[in-house]
Design a protein around this motif. Structure first.
Motif, PDB file in Angstrom:
ATOM      1  N   SER A 279       0.809  -1.216   0.000  1.00 14.46           N
ATOM      2  CA  SER A 279       0.000   0.000   0.000  1.00 14.46           C
ATOM      3  C   SER A 279       0.841   1.264   0.000  1.00 14.46           C
ATOM      4  O   SER A 279       0.301   2.350  -0.224  1.00 14.46           O
ATOM      5  CB  SER A 279      -0.930   0.015   1.227  1.00 14.46           C
ATOM      6  OG  SER A 279      -0.178  -0.094   2.422  1.00 14.46           O
TER       7      SER A 279
ATOM      8  N   ASP B 138       0.821   4.765  10.239  1.00 11.92           N
ATOM      9  CA  ASP B 138      -0.632   4.590  10.262  1.00 11.92           C
ATOM     10  C   ASP B 138      -1.343   5.672   9.454  1.00 11.92           C
ATOM     11  O   ASP B 138      -2.399   6.191   9.847  1.00 11.92           O
ATOM     12  CB  ASP B 138      -1.149   4.575  11.704  1.00 11.92           C
ATOM     13  CG  ASP B 138      -0.683   3.352  12.476  1.00 11.92           C
ATOM     14  OD1 ASP B 138      -0.632   2.270  11.867  1.00 11.92           O
ATOM     15  OD2 ASP B 138      -0.350   3.484  13.667  1.00 11.92           O
ATOM     16  N   GLY B 139      -0.754   6.023   8.314  1.00  9.13           N
ATOM     17  CA  GLY B 139      -1.353   7.010   7.433  1.00  9.13           C
ATOM     18  C   GLY B 139      -1.088   8.453   7.812  1.00  9.13           C
ATOM     19  O   GLY B 139      -1.435   9.369   7.057  1.00  9.13           O
TER      20      GLY B 139
ATOM     21  N   ARG C 234       4.160  -3.965  10.444  1.00  8.84           N
ATOM     22  CA  ARG C 234       4.562  -4.023   9.044  1.00  8.84           C
ATOM     23  C   ARG C 234       5.259  -2.718   8.677  1.00  8.84           C
ATOM     24  O   ARG C 234       4.835  -1.636   9.091  1.00  8.84           O
ATOM     25  CB  ARG C 234       3.309  -4.230   8.185  1.00  8.84           C
ATOM     26  CG  ARG C 234       3.482  -4.267   6.677  1.00  8.84           C
ATOM     27  CD  ARG C 234       2.095  -4.408   6.070  1.00  8.84           C
ATOM     28  NE  ARG C 234       2.078  -4.345   4.611  1.00  8.84           N
ATOM     29  CZ  ARG C 234       2.034  -5.405   3.821  1.00  8.84           C
ATOM     30  NH1 ARG C 234       2.006  -6.616   4.353  1.00  8.84           N
ATOM     31  NH2 ARG C 234       1.991  -5.281   2.497  1.00  8.84           N
TER      32      ARG C 234
ATOM     33  N   ASP D 235       6.787   3.519   5.262  1.00 12.94           N
ATOM     34  CA  ASP D 235       5.394   3.499   5.706  1.00 12.94           C
ATOM     35  C   ASP D 235       5.246   2.426   6.779  1.00 12.94           C
ATOM     36  O   ASP D 235       5.402   1.237   6.501  1.00 12.94           O
ATOM     37  CB  ASP D 235       4.489   3.203   4.518  1.00 12.94           C
ATOM     38  CG  ASP D 235       3.029   3.524   4.799  1.00 12.94           C
ATOM     39  OD1 ASP D 235       2.681   3.675   5.973  1.00 12.94           O
ATOM     40  OD2 ASP D 235       2.241   3.616   3.848  1.00 12.94           O
TER      41      ASP D 235
ATOM     42  N   THR E 155       2.994   0.501   9.739  1.00 13.43           N
ATOM     43  CA  THR E 155       1.653   0.180  10.234  1.00 13.43           C
ATOM     44  C   THR E 155       1.782  -0.482  11.591  1.00 13.43           C
ATOM     45  O   THR E 155       2.507  -1.472  11.740  1.00 13.43           O
ATOM     46  CB  THR E 155       0.921  -0.764   9.269  1.00 13.43           C
ATOM     47  OG1 THR E 155       0.843  -0.156   7.974  1.00 13.43           O
ATOM     48  CG2 THR E 155      -0.478  -1.071   9.776  1.00 13.43           C
ATOM     49  N   THR E 156       1.095   0.053  12.590  1.00 13.14           N
ATOM     50  CA  THR E 156       1.166  -0.516  13.932  1.00 13.14           C
ATOM     51  C   THR E 156      -0.038  -1.425  14.185  1.00 13.14           C
ATOM     52  O   THR E 156      -1.012  -1.443  13.439  1.00 13.14           O
ATOM     53  CB  THR E 156       1.228   0.587  15.003  1.00 13.14           C
ATOM     54  OG1 THR E 156       0.018   1.351  14.984  1.00 13.14           O
ATOM     55  CG2 THR E 156       2.408   1.507  14.743  1.00 13.14           C
TER      56      THR E 156
ATOM     57  N   ASP F 222      -3.337  -3.373  15.708  1.00 13.93           N
ATOM     58  CA  ASP F 222      -4.651  -3.053  16.243  1.00 13.93           C
ATOM     59  C   ASP F 222      -5.116  -4.237  17.092  1.00 13.93           C
ATOM     60  O   ASP F 222      -4.389  -5.220  17.281  1.00 13.93           O
ATOM     61  CB  ASP F 222      -5.651  -2.730  15.131  1.00 13.93           C
ATOM     62  CG  ASP F 222      -5.750  -3.848  14.090  1.00 13.93           C
ATOM     63  OD1 ASP F 222      -5.495  -5.023  14.423  1.00 13.93           O
ATOM     64  OD2 ASP F 222      -6.091  -3.540  12.930  1.00 13.93           O
TER      65      ASP F 222
ATOM     66  N   LYS G 231      -4.535   2.636  19.541  1.00 10.63           N
ATOM     67  CA  LYS G 231      -5.568   2.682  18.508  1.00 10.63           C
ATOM     68  C   LYS G 231      -6.893   2.251  19.113  1.00 10.63           C
ATOM     69  O   LYS G 231      -6.946   1.283  19.887  1.00 10.63           O
ATOM     70  CB  LYS G 231      -5.236   1.737  17.349  1.00 10.63           C
ATOM     71  CG  LYS G 231      -4.227   2.238  16.358  1.00 10.63           C
ATOM     72  CD  LYS G 231      -4.075   1.238  15.219  1.00 10.63           C
ATOM     73  CE  LYS G 231      -3.064   1.687  14.207  1.00 10.63           C
ATOM     74  NZ  LYS G 231      -2.900   0.694  13.103  1.00 10.63           N
TER      75      LYS G 231
END
Length: 685
Positions: A34, A111-112, A134, A155, A157-158, A160, A220
């Motif tokens: 992504s 996370d964006g 990731r 980028d 990602t943590t 959830d 989150k």
């Protein structure tokens, strides 16, 4: 052979299968990426994208700095992991190497949420690797996706509540006074899910005056509104009350005492108390609608507050502080449709961000007494970006990708310290970026691609500093611009357990931003004429025997000035760009036993480099070896106890952790620790 719950292992952007002794046909999991903004399967992506999953981030690692996780990503070079004041320096294919501290030229998202500011600078100190699930790395210019300062992208990602349920408690300790405590909890309850991770880090440091104290929270909270819609709140809190800066050393000082530090004002034997403190809060909100008409809609908003104070390593105008407000929003819409009879996918979006810094500088005596303000200004940067990117399937095997982006960036300085005159000013930049890629998927798990793209990078506020000794903007410095061409191959031979990722790149840069220090030790920047950054990146993974895997990442590159005469009239054409090794090679040999039992031997080769534009100060190459191993034990059905140990710099090799580029006083070198050991225990239930 040990049982594995999942048949696949994801390493550095390639997919491999462990346990080739299986007699049944093996189906590979579909891997999507992504970071290129348009969600795709990896083998449909005409770009060099590497992916690091949770196992590589966490297994036996301290999860302290990014260099641990990105070791097997080719084209990426990291320095300065042990100086928390200067921050970890990251370069991708040569982008980002110019700065003596922090991250420049590379876009960072978590996370964006963009951690890179509108002016192009980024800090990594609030990235929570303890909860990271990731990491995707775009190895090459990505201005179409991210705009300013996108020579590459990271980028993160943590976790959830769904990806990491339950409670974990981890305690670590090790050499040089290292200690760390981490606690996390996650879960799902009906339409609600949550994950929270808290850590406390302390370290005395290898060198004198290099201790750190740091606390981090990442959380989150997600609510599924219905089958297609969700709302997620993200909270990140950083408290870094104290980090000390030992500074760079001359070659003579290194030979006398590798653990020493610099003098106070470069002449006195009394050392000034150099260091920094940081207090930061980040709040993000994300709304996803997977049934927004014929496509998918994502809306994000964020706010960051950062309070920063730093005492530089000299007496004089050396106390720097700012209060920062950084906020913004973006909207992205994705849709799959048909163009005639050809399938097409696209993403279009808009993003806006604003950075407001109230920055000041004080005059400080050698004893740390503040004598008064010498600079006070309000810095604001506003960015607006509009982008579109699409993939068109020409046949079942061929696809064409096109993308474009427009960015408007406005810089303003309002001078509030008028004793030396009004040095207010503004600069505005409008920039178009483009990319094109052709992808050929010649087998289901093999692809070849060709891509071209542009990137640009404005100076940051710090880099706009005027070397003439007045405030405002340096009138002689301009953004750098790059054009990149790339040819790549990647694939996976399921039967033999071999995966590969090969990229050949060639980048041409105009007006390269180059760092230098003046005689007072201040950092300033100038434009070189042109430079070239060419190279070959190879990543291989091989499950060569039951329970055994070898990962290898090789980078062979050439980073050179083509046309560059400095301010003193010195011609540096054909010199190597300083601070960059042209050869790196990382190998990891991993044995995965039953359950949590594992052992990994890692070797790292870093080639020689230069510390200055003139290539008069050479830094020798070196080899390092690291070792980590661990095991786990079930304490009932729901409780797991894990223990691990790691040895860094196994053979006690002397090398440098960081190189200060173009230091006019010869303080180029920051020494790295000798052999060090850490150990940890984790309880999961």
């Amino acid at each position: 052979m040990p049982h594995r719950a999942a048949p696949s292992l994801l390493v550095a952007g390639t997919l491999s299968v462990s346990g080739m002794a299986l007699a049944e046909p093996i189906t590979l999991d579909t891997l999507e990426v992504s970071a290129p903004r348009l969600d795709r399967e990896l083998y449909d992506t005409p770009a060099a994208v590497s992916v690091v999953d949770r196992e590589k981030i966490a297994q036996g690692q301290q999860r302290e700095r990014l260099d641990e996780s990105l070791a097997t990503v080719p084209g990426v070079y990291l320095q300065n992991r042990h100086n928390f004041v200067q921050g970890e320096r990251v370069s991708i294919r040569g982008f980002g190497a110019r700065t003596p501290w922090g991250v420049r030229g590379i876009r960072v998202r978590v996370d964006g949420i963009p951690y890179t500011l509108p002016d192009g600078q980024a800090q990594l100190d609030a990235i929570d690797l303890d909860s990271a699930q990731r990491i995707e790395v775009m190895r090459g210019p990505a201005a179409v996706q991210y705009g300013n300062a996108a020579g590459g992208a990271i980028d993160v990602t943590t976790a959830d509540g769904e990806s990491d349920p339950g409670t974990r408690l981890r305690v670590e300790g090790g050499s040089n006074g290292y200690r760390k405590l981490n606690v996390s909890n996650g879960g799902v309850e009906g339409p609600w899910s949550h994950h929270i991770d808290v850590s406390a880090l302390g370290m005395d440091g290898y060198r004198d005056h290099s201790s750190v104290e740091k606390y981090l929270l990442n959380a989150k909270l997600k609510r599924e509104l219905d089958a297609d819609r969700s709302l997620t709140a993200i909270l990140n809190l950083l408290d870094n009350p104290r980090s000390e800066d030992p500074g760079g050393l001359t070659a003579e000082a290194v030979s006398e005492d590798r653990q020493g530090t610099i003098d106070s004002n470069f002449y006195s034997p009394t050392r000034i108390d150099a260091g920094q403190s940081v207090d930061q809060q980040v709040l993000g909100l994300e709304y996803e609608d997977r049934a927004a008409g014929p496509g998918e809609l994502t809306l994000r908003g964020f706010y960051l507050k950062r309070d920063f104070e730093q005492q530089l390593a000299y007496a004089g105008d050396s106390f720097v502080a700012y209060d920062r407000d950084y906020y913004g929003a973006n909207a992205e819409y994705r849709q799959s449709l048909s163009l005639g009879e050809l399938p097409m996918r696209y993403v279009a979006g808009v993003e806006v961000a604003r950075q407001e810094d109230d920055r000041y500088r004080d005059d400080v005596t050698i004893d740390g007494d503040h004598q008064g303000r010498v600079a006070d200004e309000a810095q604001t940067a506003t960015s607006l970006g509009v982008f579109a990117q699409g993939d068109l399937d020409l046949t079942d095997q061929w696809s064409l990708s096109l993308g474009t982006r427009f960015d408007h960036i406005d810089f303003d300085i309002d001078d509030n310290y008028l004793a030396d005159g009004d040095n207010s000013g503004d600069r505005t930049f409008d920039q178009w970026s483009g990319s094109a890629g052709l992808n050929y998927r010649y087998r289901p798990n093999h692809q070849a691609y060709l891509s071209v793209g542009t990137a640009y990078e404005t100076p940051t506020f710090t880099e706009f500093a005027n070397p003439a000794g007045v405030g405002g903007f340096n009138p002689d410095i301009e953004p750098q611009k790059a054009w990149n061409r790339e040819l790549g191959l990647r694939g996976n031979f399921v039967d033999s357990g071999l995966d590969y990722d090969v990229a050949l790149f060639s980048t041409r840069v105009r007006d390269s931003l180059i760092a230098y220090k003046n005689s007072d030790g201040r950092d300033f920047y100038r434009n070189a004429g042109r430079s070239r950054q060419d190279g070959l990146e190879v990543s291989l993974g091989w499950d060569f025997a039951e329970n055994w895997r070898l990962d290898s990442a090789l980078t062979l590159a050439r980073y050179e000035f083509q046309d560059y005469v400095d301010d003193d009239g010195n011609d540096h054409a054909n010199n190597r760009i300083p601070g960059l090794p042209e050869r790196t090679w990382v190998n990891q040999l991993t044995w995965q036993g039953i359950g949590e039992r594992f052992a990994t031997l890692e070797t790292r080769y870093v080639g020689s480099m230069y510390a200055d534009d003139a290539n008069s100060v050479k830094v020798d190459d070196y080899w390092l070896a690291n070792l980590r191993a661990g095991d786990g034990w079930r304490l009932g059905n729901d409780t797991l106890l894990k223990a691990y140990v790691g040895v860094q710099n196994l053979f006690d090799r002397e090398h440098f952790d960081n190189i200060v580029i173009n230091d006019q006083r010869g303080r180029y070198f920051s020494t790295a620790p000798d052999r060090s050991v850490y150990a940890g225990v984790e309880l999961a239930f």
